[in-house]
Design an enzyme around this catalytic site. Structure first.
Site, mmCIF file in Angstrom:
data_model
loop_
_atom_site.group_PDB
_atom_site.id
_atom_site.type_symbol
_atom_site.label_atom_id
_atom_site.label_comp_id
_atom_site.label_asym_id
_atom_site.label_seq_id
_atom_site.Cartn_x
_atom_site.Cartn_y
_atom_site.Cartn_z
ATOM 1 C CB SER A 185 -0.820 -0.130 1.256
ATOM 2 O OG SER A 185 0.000 0.433 2.483
ATOM 3 C CE LYS A 186 0.650 7.448 -2.674
ATOM 4 N NZ LYS A 186 1.368 7.411 -3.969
ATOM 5 N NE ARG A 187 0.629 0.138 6.015
ATOM 6 C CZ ARG A 187 1.082 -0.676 6.327
ATOM 7 N NH1 ARG A 187 2.518 -0.521 6.977
ATOM 8 N NH2 ARG A 187 0.817 -1.979 6.335
ATOM 9 N N GLY B 241 5.422 2.846 0.144
ATOM 10 C CA GLY B 241 6.430 3.823 -1.094
ATOM 11 C C GLY B 241 5.347 4.009 -2.287
#
Ligand code: GLU
Length: 468
Positions: free
Chosen positions: A238-240, A242
């Site tokens: 997921s986004k967290r 990268g």
């Protein structure tokens, strides 16, 4: 063997993400390897979430990766007539039926099943009513009640799903629109898809799809469900972890070939080989080397691989890709030998195109900006005679070559009675403004005679202007 026909069917509800790109890549590679056909289909039936921007972003990312398609793009929203035709076939052959149960009724059935400790599902109330089309009617598939549906998968082996857990799922909503699994199967059938490679998050849909194939009397495709891509902490990517979208990696200066190389290794291997060219991948890719466990996305590995691909590319190839990054640095430079020579000096020391562009700026700027610390340390009054000597010997050369430059600097060393480092470092600061740069000779060759001499003279002016 029949021609392999694969597909990539993204839902255009966002950019092309890492997992999607890997799925596209596996299908594309398998097709290119086998001389098959690769179909692009846009699954846009969720009209509230699908956007034209996402469609364009997906095309753009695929093009950037060099993943080209042989047929399509087909849009599901333009194929409703075909879905209707197949739904009718299923009703006519007794494999599907109209149902007018209200959502409250269905909720109550599910609740009842839950209370009895069963999987919540529709209880088949309208199965044998032979209802005819009318307002508020949905169409449901008549699912088998006994036995099991086995998904045969080249990656996962066989997975058995008890039919008692398959409900009479809806294939057409009351507004006449098709449900997801129906549209997918009709598309895959009518597009001749015989090999389906997709993320294993879709495995739950496969028994339902198999049921539809069987109801339509069609042959099953080959399934390959590929384990998910996870973040370094083993949580779903997921986004967290990268950047998620392919276009962000493009903007960060990764090469499409490095991206392909990295993506393919998320789930596929060929011995312990890590570096693959595009050609290599097409030759070596196969479904039997897809791993059974999820792979972990690791930015550092991607970056290391990118550095290798930068080294392996030709300066000419890199030039085309680097120009937009140089523009972002305020440098307008055309393709040609000057740019390629500069690139050659930076290839061994750049991990991304962004880095390369930053390090290339000094070659193309009109005037060098002297870094204060570097200038203070290396451009002092005492440096003036060596700079002067260097400029003199260099001016005397018709054309710069590695040999005659070495020769010129040797003469400076002898006359000034200084070691190489003592003359090279001030020269480096004069030419680049900093103390780090490519090797002095290759850099001077890339810079060219005019710029080199101009910069040395500018540095001499600077030194002369210093207070005594
Ligand atoms: N549209 C689905 C997705 O974007 C893919 C469906 C499939 O591969 O069958 O995840």
């Amino acid at each position: 063997m029949d021609t392999i026909i694969t597909r990539f069917p993204p839902s255009p509800t966002g950019y092309l993400h890492i997992g999607g790109a890997r799925t596209a890549l596996f299908n594309w590679l398998y097709t290119r390897k086998t001389g098959g056909k690769f179909v692009l289909r846009i699954e846009d039936t969720d009209q509230a979430r699908s956007t034209k921007e996402s469609v364009d972003a997906i095309f753009e990312s695929l093009e950037w990766l060099g993943i080209d398609w042989d047929e399509g793009p087909f849009f599901q929203t333009r194929r409703y007539d075909i879905y209707k035709e197949y739904i009718q076939k299923l009703v006519d052959s007794g494999h599907a039926y109209y149902c007018n149960c209200t959502s409250e009724e269905v909720d109550a059935m599910r609740e009842e099943a839950r209370a009895a400790g069963k999987k919540p599902m529709y209880n088949g109330k309208c199965r044998d009513k032979n209802l005819t089309p009318g307002p508020g009617m949905v169409v449901r598939i008549k699912a088998p009640r006994t036995g099991s549906t086995v998904v045969e998968d080249v990656v996962k082996g066989n997975t058995s799903f008890p039919n008692s857990e398959l409900d009479d799922f809806i294939i057409q909503r009351s507004d006449g629109s098709p449900m997801y699994n129906l549209a997918v199967v009709v598309d895959d059938l009518t597009m001749g898809i015989n090999t389906i490679i997709r993320g294993d998050d879709h495995l739950v849909n496969t028994p339902k799809q198999i049921l539809l194939y069987k109801a339509l009397g069609a042959e099953l495709p080959l399934f390959a469900h590929v384990p998910m891509v996870l973040g370094s902490d083993k949580a779903r990517l997921s986004k967290r972890h990268g950047a998620m979208s392919v276009s962000e990696y493009r903007d960060m200066g990764y090469l499409p070939d490095a991206m392909l190389n990295y993506l393919v290794r998320l789930g596929w291997s060929f011995g312990d080989q890590e570096f693959f060219t595009r050609k290599d991948l097409i030759e070596k890719f196969s479904l039997d080397h897809i791993g059974k466990s999820p792979s972990m996305f690791d930015m550092d590995k991607l970056t290391a691989l990118n550095a290798k691909h930068i080294q392996a590319a030709t300066p000419k190839e890199l030039a085309v890709m680097l120009i937009p990054f140089l523009e972002k640095q305020g440098i307008a430079v055309a393709q040609g030998p000057a740019l390629e020579l500069a690139i050659e000096t930076l290839q061994p020391r750049s991990k991304t195109l962004v880095e390369m562009a930053q390090s290339a700026v000094f070659y193309f700027k009109e005037e060098v900006e002297l870094e204060e610390k570097a200038a203070k340390k290396f451009l002092k009054k005492a440096t003036l005679p060596t700079l002067e000597l260097t400029a003199g010997y260099m001016e005397a050369l018709d054309e710069f070559t590695q040999e005659n430059l070495e020769d010129a600097l040797k003469k400076v060393m002898e006359e000034a009675e200084l070691k190489f480092g003592k003359i090279a470092q001030p020269l480096r600061v004069a030419l680049t403004g900093t103390t780090v740069s490519p090797g002095i000779f290759e850099m001077i060759l890339a810079l060219g005679k005019n710029k080199t001499i101009h910069r040395i003279k500018k540095a001499m002016d600077y030194v002369e202007s210093l207070p005594e």
